[in-house]
Design a protein around this motif. Structure first.
Motif, PDB file in Angstrom:
ATOM      1  N   ARG A 152       0.849  -1.200   0.000  1.00 44.36           N
ATOM      2  CA  ARG A 152       0.000   0.000   0.000  1.00 44.36           C
ATOM      3  C   ARG A 152       0.883   1.248   0.000  1.00 44.36           C
ATOM      4  O   ARG A 152       0.931   1.980   0.986  1.00 44.36           O
ATOM      5  N   ASP A 153       1.602   1.461  -1.076  1.00 44.67           N
ATOM      6  CA  ASP A 153       2.466   2.642  -1.108  1.00 44.67           C
ATOM      7  C   ASP A 153       1.926   3.658  -2.115  1.00 44.67           C
ATOM      8  O   ASP A 153       0.953   3.400  -2.825  1.00 44.67           O
ATOM      9  N   GLU A 154       2.592   4.799  -2.147  1.00 45.91           N
ATOM     10  CA  GLU A 154       2.121   5.908  -2.982  1.00 45.91           C
ATOM     11  C   GLU A 154       2.069   5.519  -4.458  1.00 45.91           C
ATOM     12  O   GLU A 154       1.130   5.880  -5.174  1.00 45.91           O
ATOM     13  N   ARG A 155       3.045   4.741  -4.893  1.00 48.40           N
ATOM     14  CA  ARG A 155       3.094   4.353  -6.309  1.00 48.40           C
ATOM     15  C   ARG A 155       1.900   3.469  -6.662  1.00 48.40           C
ATOM     16  O   ARG A 155       1.198   3.706  -7.640  1.00 48.40           O
ATOM     17  N   TYR A 156       1.659   2.460  -5.840  1.00 47.94           N
ATOM     18  CA  TYR A 156       0.547   1.542  -6.129  1.00 47.94           C
ATOM     19  C   TYR A 156      -0.806   2.247  -5.973  1.00 47.94           C
ATOM     20  O   TYR A 156      -1.672   2.164  -6.852  1.00 47.94           O
ATOM     21  N   ASP A 178       2.425   7.059   3.094  1.00 48.05           N
ATOM     22  CA  ASP A 178       3.437   8.116   2.963  1.00 48.05           C
ATOM     23  C   ASP A 178       3.342   8.676   1.553  1.00 48.05           C
ATOM     24  O   ASP A 178       3.188   7.909   0.591  1.00 48.05           O
ATOM     25  N   GLY A 179       3.425   9.998   1.420  1.00 52.82           N
ATOM     26  CA  GLY A 179       3.322  10.608   0.089  1.00 52.82           C
ATOM     27  C   GLY A 179       1.890  10.679  -0.405  1.00 52.82           C
ATOM     28  O   GLY A 179       1.651  10.802  -1.614  1.00 52.82           O
ATOM     29  N   PHE A 180       0.934  10.625   0.529  1.00 52.28           N
ATOM     30  CA  PHE A 180      -0.489  10.579   0.145  1.00 52.28           C
ATOM     31  C   PHE A 180      -0.908  11.789  -0.689  1.00 52.28           C
ATOM     32  O   PHE A 180      -1.774  11.684  -1.558  1.00 52.28           O
ATOM     33  N   GLU A 181      -0.275  12.949  -0.432  1.00 55.09           N
ATOM     34  CA  GLU A 181      -0.664  14.137  -1.193  1.00 55.09           C
ATOM     35  C   GLU A 181      -0.436  13.933  -2.691  1.00 55.09           C
ATOM     36  O   GLU A 181      -1.167  14.465  -3.522  1.00 55.09           O
ATOM     37  N   GLU A 203      -4.684   7.080  17.459  1.00 54.82           N
ATOM     38  CA  GLU A 203      -4.019   6.840  16.175  1.00 54.82           C
ATOM     39  C   GLU A 203      -5.003   6.990  15.000  1.00 54.82           C
ATOM     40  O   GLU A 203      -4.659   7.529  13.943  1.00 54.82           O
ATOM     41  N   ALA A 204      -6.215   6.517  15.196  1.00 54.06           N
ATOM     42  CA  ALA A 204      -7.216   6.628  14.123  1.00 54.06           C
ATOM     43  C   ALA A 204      -7.553   8.098  13.859  1.00 54.06           C
ATOM     44  O   ALA A 204      -7.776   8.506  12.714  1.00 54.06           O
ATOM     45  N   LEU A 205      -7.566   8.904  14.907  1.00 50.10           N
ATOM     46  CA  LEU A 205      -7.837  10.335  14.721  1.00 50.10           C
ATOM     47  C   LEU A 205      -6.680  10.995  13.969  1.00 50.10           C
ATOM     48  O   LEU A 205      -6.890  11.864  13.114  1.00 50.10           O
ATOM     49  N   ARG A 206      -5.465  10.559  14.294  1.00 47.86           N
ATOM     50  CA  ARG A 206      -4.295  11.104  13.588  1.00 47.86           C
ATOM     51  C   ARG A 206      -4.382  10.760  12.095  1.00 47.86           C
ATOM     52  O   ARG A 206      -4.090  11.582  11.235  1.00 47.86           O
ATOM     53  N   LEU A 207      -4.821   9.539  11.806  1.00 47.87           N
ATOM     54  CA  LEU A 207      -4.975   9.098  10.413  1.00 47.87           C
ATOM     55  C   LEU A 207      -5.991   9.986   9.680  1.00 47.87           C
ATOM     56  O   LEU A 207      -5.732  10.449   8.556  1.00 47.87           O
ATOM     57  N   ALA A 208      -7.121  10.233  10.313  1.00 43.88           N
ATOM     58  CA  ALA A 208      -8.155  11.065   9.680  1.00 43.88           C
ATOM     59  C   ALA A 208      -7.618  12.473   9.420  1.00 43.88           C
ATOM     60  O   ALA A 208      -7.827  13.048   8.338  1.00 43.88           O
ATOM     61  N   TYR A 209      -6.913  13.008  10.405  1.00 43.57           N
ATOM     62  CA  TYR A 209      -6.371  14.366  10.263  1.00 43.57           C
ATOM     63  C   TYR A 209      -5.323  14.426   9.145  1.00 43.57           C
ATOM     64  O   TYR A 209      -5.332  15.340   8.312  1.00 43.57           O
ATOM     65  N   VAL A 212      -7.078  14.288   5.591  1.00 46.36           N
ATOM     66  CA  VAL A 212      -7.716  15.512   5.092  1.00 46.36           C
ATOM     67  C   VAL A 212      -6.681  16.630   4.920  1.00 46.36           C
ATOM     68  O   VAL A 212      -6.793  17.455   4.012  1.00 46.36           O
ATOM     69  N   SER A 213      -5.648  16.636   5.770  1.00 47.22           N
ATOM     70  CA  SER A 213      -4.584  17.645   5.603  1.00 47.22           C
ATOM     71  C   SER A 213      -3.860  17.448   4.278  1.00 47.22           C
ATOM     72  O   SER A 213      -3.384  18.399   3.661  1.00 47.22           O
ATOM     73  N   ASP A 214      -3.766  16.202   3.841  1.00 48.08           N
ATOM     74  CA  ASP A 214      -3.050  15.898   2.594  1.00 48.08           C
ATOM     75  C   ASP A 214      -3.977  15.878   1.383  1.00 48.08           C
ATOM     76  O   ASP A 214      -3.561  15.458   0.295  1.00 48.08           O
ATOM     77  N   GLY A 215      -5.241  16.290   1.552  1.00 48.54           N
ATOM     78  CA  GLY A 215      -6.095  16.498   0.383  1.00 48.54           C
ATOM     79  C   GLY A 215      -7.300  15.587   0.238  1.00 48.54           C
ATOM     80  O   GLY A 215      -8.092  15.772  -0.693  1.00 48.54           O
TER      81      GLY A 215
END
Ligand code: R5P
Length: 260
Positions: A152-156, A178-181, A203-209, A212-215
């Protein structure tokens, strides 16, 4: 875009915020009675006031959700596999467009399996579903499911999301990485993230934040809400991040305040 399509999309992704908190409870379509979803109607009822949309199968919708519910339905219309098989990618379309319309679906959801043994079938399923959705003004959400051996990386994920959009999906659901933006940047339609396996609430809240921060326009979250010890407080906390622009730290402090 046709008015009906725009209107249905606007029911799911708020035009005021361009954000969405979607509650995913479709896991049983290949996993059976998933922990927390043994009685989906009871699980979902207290969470509905905080969900912008509800993602589920027609069986659970018909049998367990009140017909008076106001929540827009994102109807899972792919399946045909189970956890008993190694390869989950051999999905077909499982719901006719007529039945989806009868159920007043606001969106149709289907998984694609890029790089898997049935890649082509899942992608042509998506194309066919988009044709049907276009005909009746119903948007399609493509779920970028990941095979066991895929990273599950940015390229795939960037590849899978872009292909989904190119084939006609109006919304794409994927995983945070990583590199979600860059995944979001390369995808011309709104992206929501799955929550994934149950982790600590903080941790789940950090994921949600982060998403959305990354778009991302929001989340399509399941287990990290309905498997939480505090599901109602958890969906409220996710909502504060996604719809009210709070930080994960603010949402966590408010959640801690509620659960004592
Ligand atoms: C998976 O195939 C389903 O579409 C789930 O709805 C999805 O994975 C989101 O749920 P969770 O947040 O539990 O990962």
């Amino acid at each position: 875009m046709d008015w009906g399509m725009r209107n249905r999309l606007a029911r799911i992704i708020s035009p005021k915020t361009n954000r969405c908190v979607m509650l995913a409870v479709d896991h049983g379509y290949f996993q059976g009675p998933t922990t927390g979803l043994e009685h989906p109607g009871e699980t979902v009822a207290p969470l509905l006031p905080y969900a912008d949309a509800l993602m589920l199968t027609r069986g659970v919708l018909r049998n367990t959700i009140d017909g008076g519910a106001q929540v827009p339905i994102v109807l899972r219309v792919s399946g045909g596999t189970s956890v008993l098989k190694d390869d989950l990618s051999d999905e077909d379309l499982t719901v006719s467009i007529e039945d989806a319309i009868r159920l007043n679906a606001s969106c149709l959801a289907l998984s694609i399996f890029v790089g898997s043994p049935h890649e082509k079938k899942s992608l042509t399923n998506l194309s066919k579903l988009c044709d049907k959705g276009q005909k009746y003004g119903i948007p399609v959400l493509a779920v970028t499911a990941v095979g066991r051996d895929m990273v599950r990386d940015e390229r795939y994920l960037g590849l899978a999301c872009r292909i989904a959009a190119e084939l006609g999906a109006q919304i794409v659901k994927t995983y945070y990485c990583d590199g979600f933006e860059k995944v979001v940047d390369g995808c011309p339609v709104p992206v929501v993230i799955a929550g994934g396996k149950k982790v600590e609430e903080r941790e789940a809240l950090r994921l949600a934040y982060s998403a959305v921060s990354d778009g991302a326009v929001g989340v399509d979250m399941g287990r990290n809400i309905f498997q939480s010890r505090w599901p109602v407080q958890m969906i409220q906390a996710v909502r504060r991040i996604v719809q009210e622009g709070k930080s994960d730290q603010q949402a966590w402090e408010e959640l801690e305040g509620m659960i004592g």
